[in-house]
Design a protein around this motif. Structure first.
Motif, PDB file in Angstrom:
ATOM      1  N   LYS A 255       0.276  -1.050   0.016  1.00 46.47           N
ATOM      2  CA  LYS A 255       0.296  -0.236  -0.541  1.00 46.47           C
ATOM      3  C   LYS A 255       0.795   1.223  -0.022  1.00 46.47           C
ATOM      4  O   LYS A 255       1.968   1.279   0.114  1.00 46.47           O
ATOM      5  CB  LYS A 255      -1.277   0.050   1.307  1.00 46.47           C
ATOM      6  CG  LYS A 255      -0.027   0.428   2.637  1.00 46.47           C
ATOM      7  CD  LYS A 255      -1.583   0.321   3.439  1.00 46.47           C
ATOM      8  CE  LYS A 255      -0.630   0.822   4.741  1.00 46.47           C
ATOM      9  NZ  LYS A 255      -0.646  -0.254   5.865  1.00 46.47           N
TER      10      LYS A 255
ATOM     11  N   ASP B  91      -4.969   1.866  -0.913  1.00 41.49           N
ATOM     12  CA  ASP B  91      -3.993  -0.020  -1.291  1.00 41.49           C
ATOM     13  C   ASP B  91      -4.032  -1.127  -2.500  1.00 41.49           C
ATOM     14  O   ASP B  91      -4.104   0.519  -3.871  1.00 41.49           O
ATOM     15  CB  ASP B  91      -5.617  -0.671  -0.283  1.00 41.49           C
ATOM     16  CG  ASP B  91      -5.961  -0.038   0.822  1.00 41.49           C
ATOM     17  OD1 ASP B  91      -5.173   0.006   1.557  1.00 41.49           O
ATOM     18  OD2 ASP B  91      -6.634   0.856   1.517  1.00 41.49           O
ATOM     19  N   ALA B  92      -3.661  -2.176  -2.769  1.00 36.91           N
ATOM     20  CA  ALA B  92      -3.747  -2.840  -3.764  1.00 36.91           C
ATOM     21  C   ALA B  92      -4.614  -3.142  -4.418  1.00 36.91           C
ATOM     22  O   ALA B  92      -5.895  -2.537  -4.446  1.00 36.91           O
ATOM     23  CB  ALA B  92      -3.119  -4.509  -3.312  1.00 36.91           C
ATOM     24  N   GLY B  93      -4.718  -3.018  -6.113  1.00 35.51           N
ATOM     25  CA  GLY B  93      -5.427  -2.771  -6.306  1.00 35.51           C
ATOM     26  C   GLY B  93      -5.526  -1.583  -7.640  1.00 35.51           C
ATOM     27  O   GLY B  93      -4.427  -1.211  -7.514  1.00 35.51           O
ATOM     28  N   MET B  94      -6.942  -1.710  -9.365  1.00 32.62           N
ATOM     29  CA  MET B  94      -6.835  -0.336  -9.397  1.00 32.62           C
ATOM     30  C   MET B  94      -7.018   0.571  -9.065  1.00 32.62           C
ATOM     31  O   MET B  94      -7.974   0.770  -8.596  1.00 32.62           O
ATOM     32  CB  MET B  94      -7.281  -0.769 -10.367  1.00 32.62           C
ATOM     33  CG  MET B  94      -6.542  -2.230 -11.185  1.00 32.62           C
ATOM     34  SD  MET B  94      -5.214  -1.113 -12.661  1.00 32.62           S
ATOM     35  CE  MET B  94      -6.397  -0.014 -13.940  1.00 32.62           C
ATOM     36  N   THR B  95      -6.470   2.204  -9.305  1.00 29.49           N
ATOM     37  CA  THR B  95      -6.698   3.308  -8.662  1.00 29.49           C
ATOM     38  C   THR B  95      -7.131   4.557  -9.440  1.00 29.49           C
ATOM     39  O   THR B  95      -5.875   4.519 -10.504  1.00 29.49           O
ATOM     40  CB  THR B  95      -5.611   3.862  -7.689  1.00 29.49           C
ATOM     41  OG1 THR B  95      -6.081   3.042  -6.685  1.00 29.49           O
ATOM     42  CG2 THR B  95      -6.961   4.515  -7.153  1.00 29.49           C
TER      43      THR B  95
ATOM     44  N   GLY C 228      -3.741  -8.373 -11.328  1.00 22.33           N
ATOM     45  CA  GLY C 228      -4.416  -8.080  -9.871  1.00 22.33           C
ATOM     46  C   GLY C 228      -3.494  -8.186  -9.205  1.00 22.33           C
ATOM     47  O   GLY C 228      -2.312  -7.953  -8.994  1.00 22.33           O
TER      48      GLY C 228
ATOM     49  N   ASP D 184      -1.580  -8.239  -5.690  1.00 26.00           N
ATOM     50  CA  ASP D 184      -1.207  -7.555  -4.502  1.00 26.00           C
ATOM     51  C   ASP D 184      -0.428  -6.097  -5.196  1.00 26.00           C
ATOM     52  O   ASP D 184       0.457  -4.834  -4.187  1.00 26.00           O
ATOM     53  CB  ASP D 184       0.254  -7.867  -3.253  1.00 26.00           C
ATOM     54  CG  ASP D 184       0.164  -7.770  -2.140  1.00 26.00           C
ATOM     55  OD1 ASP D 184      -0.352  -7.294  -1.594  1.00 26.00           O
ATOM     56  OD2 ASP D 184       1.442  -7.437  -2.140  1.00 26.00           O
TER      57      ASP D 184
ATOM     58  N   THR E 246      -1.526  -0.009  -8.139  1.00 25.80           N
ATOM     59  CA  THR E 246      -1.618  -0.051 -10.376  1.00 25.80           C
ATOM     60  C   THR E 246      -2.364   1.566 -10.105  1.00 25.80           C
ATOM     61  O   THR E 246      -3.792   1.633  -9.370  1.00 25.80           O
ATOM     62  CB  THR E 246      -2.268  -0.511 -11.387  1.00 25.80           C
ATOM     63  OG1 THR E 246      -1.617  -1.785 -11.019  1.00 25.80           O
ATOM     64  CG2 THR E 246      -1.907  -0.263 -12.669  1.00 25.80           C
TER      65      THR E 246
ATOM     66  N   CYS F  55     -11.535   0.398 -13.445  1.00 27.95           N
ATOM     67  CA  CYS F  55     -10.622   1.307 -11.275  1.00 27.95           C
ATOM     68  C   CYS F  55     -11.904   1.032 -10.691  1.00 27.95           C
ATOM     69  O   CYS F  55     -12.555   1.920 -10.823  1.00 27.95           O
ATOM     70  CB  CYS F  55     -10.454   2.399 -11.630  1.00 27.95           C
ATOM     71  SG  CYS F  55      -8.526   2.614 -12.724  1.00 27.95           S
TER      72      CYS F  55
ATOM     73  N   ARG G 265     -11.444   1.882  -7.217  1.00 31.87           N
ATOM     74  CA  ARG G 265     -11.471   3.583  -7.017  1.00 31.87           C
ATOM     75  C   ARG G 265     -10.942   4.439  -7.876  1.00 31.87           C
ATOM     76  O   ARG G 265     -10.356   4.451  -8.717  1.00 31.87           O
ATOM     77  CB  ARG G 265     -10.656   2.889  -5.966  1.00 31.87           C
ATOM     78  CG  ARG G 265     -10.934   1.654  -4.454  1.00 31.87           C
ATOM     79  CD  ARG G 265     -10.085   1.462  -3.172  1.00 31.87           C
ATOM     80  NE  ARG G 265     -10.255   2.919  -2.657  1.00 31.87           N
ATOM     81  CZ  ARG G 265     -11.477   2.855  -1.894  1.00 31.87           C
ATOM     82  NH1 ARG G 265     -12.301   2.035  -0.937  1.00 31.87           N
ATOM     83  NH2 ARG G 265     -11.665   3.626  -0.771  1.00 31.87           N
TER      84      ARG G 265
ATOM     85  N   THR H 129     -14.809   4.544  -3.368  1.00 30.53           N
ATOM     86  CA  THR H 129     -15.111   4.323  -4.838  1.00 30.53           C
ATOM     87  C   THR H 129     -15.389   4.881  -6.399  1.00 30.53           C
ATOM     88  O   THR H 129     -15.940   5.529  -6.012  1.00 30.53           O
ATOM     89  CB  THR H 129     -16.430   3.609  -4.002  1.00 30.53           C
ATOM     90  OG1 THR H 129     -17.088   4.183  -4.361  1.00 30.53           O
ATOM     91  CG2 THR H 129     -16.028   2.766  -3.306  1.00 30.53           C
TER      92      THR H 129
END
Ligand SMILES: Nc1ncnc2c1ncn2[C@@H]1O[C@H](COP(=O)(O)OP(=O)(O)OP(=O)(O)O)[C@@H](O)[C@H]1O
Ligand SMILES: [Mg+2]
Length: 291
Positions: A2, A27-31, A183, A185, A188, A202, A204, A218
């Motif tokens: 993160k 956090d992890a994931g696509m923002t 995807g 951990d 992005t 995304c 978020r 979100t």
């Protein structure tokens, strides 16, 4: 993984304030990262990549503190970066380009570099063009090569600045599909002016405006900002009151899509992310978080 950003500020030499006290946790994931021209998106991304030093505040990428030189060196090892303006050597082939960048990223083993290069060329649909000189590539092919170089070394942090600008619809879809595979951990961060790219990839989103964080939460939540305030209205000339998002002319006249307080006779419709973004900018609020 993160990213924690505390009190982050950047004032350029000459006094231009690009970022003013950003507080953010990614956090992890696509923002997605949205904002008008000059909002500070590229500045924020360049700080995250260790290319640019902040004037104030602190940034932690995982356990690494970007305000220290050891932290910046460590982050460069976990990073995949596609800058807004990527310059490539026109005389190198696509394969040579990736090999060279892999070397710069510290992938010393020749076989490992060759394997990764071949794999990434395949993933971005350039396998057949590996031996062609980059100078001969179309804009879309260069973008794809740009994404391939960002993915070398299996980065934990991926920062892409307007990757789909200038791509045709087909290339954009291909690009989204590629991003969606990243995807796990990884963190992005995708900056763009194409709201649909964010809506599609995304979960978020952050919105910057004038160097401040205007929204973080979100993507669905941002869309909701225009709920009950997005409407269609037929009129002979541009209606006053709301912000025109688009207008369609047909044989019966002009139908406007607006965001604002719906007047009598308007048809309230379900908003898109674009409508939510317009509603947010209208509201002129400062920081809003739904975390
Ligand atoms: N090297 C620089 N020196 C001085 N001012 C700069 C520099 N780079 C950017 N700025 C200023 O900082 C502010 C933020 O710029 P930045 O490039 O981060 O915006 P952006 O959100 O990426 O915009 P765009 O959507 O146009 O790419 C702008 O006012 C810009 O003029
Ligand atoms: Mg920019």
């Amino acid at each position: 993984m993160k990213i924690v950003i505390e009190g982050l500020g950047k004032t350029y030499r000459g006094g231009q304030v690009a970022l003013a006290g950003i507080e953010l946790r990614v956090d992890a994931g696509m923002t997605g990262l949205l904002g008008p021209n000059g909002a500070g998106k590229t500045t924020l991304m360049r700080i995250l990549t260790g290319v640019l030093r902040p004037t104030s505040g602190r940034v932690l990428v995982g356990e690494h503190d970007l305000t220290t030189s050891a932290g910046r060196t460590a982050v460069k090892r976990l990073l995949g970066y596609l800058p807004q303006e990527l310059s490539l050597y026109p005389d190198l082939t696509a394969r040579e380009t990736l090999d060279y960048i892999a070397l710069l990223k510290g992938i010393d083993d020749r076989k490992a570099r060759a394997a990764q290069t071949a794999d990434l060329l395949d993933q971005v649909g350039l396998a057949e063009h590996g031996s062609r000189r980059v100078g001969m590539f179309s804009g879309g092919m260069k973008r794809r090569l740009g994404i391939a170089q960002a993915l070398l070394g299996d980065p934990r942090l991926i920062v892409v600045d307007e990757p789909t600008a200038g791509l045709d619809p087909h290339e954009r879809m291909r690009f989204r599909a590629l991003l969606a595979q990243l995807g796990g951990d990884r963190v992005t961060i995708l900056s763009t002016h194409i709201l649909d790219d964010v809506a599609q990839t995304c979960p978020r989103v952050c919105v910057l405006g004038g160097g401040a964080l205007r929204y973080h939460g979100t993507t669905a939540g941002l869309t909701e900002a225009a709920a009950g305030r997005t409407y269609l209205l037929r009129a002979d000339s541009q209606p006053s009151g709301g912000t025109v998002v688009n207008a369609v002319t047909d044989s019966a006249g002009i139908e406007y899509r607006l965001v604002g307080d719906p007047p009598p006779g308007a048809t309230v419709i379900t908003p898109t992310l674009e409508d939510g973004y317009v509603a947010l900018l209208q509201a002129g609020e400062t920081t809003k978080s739904t975390r």
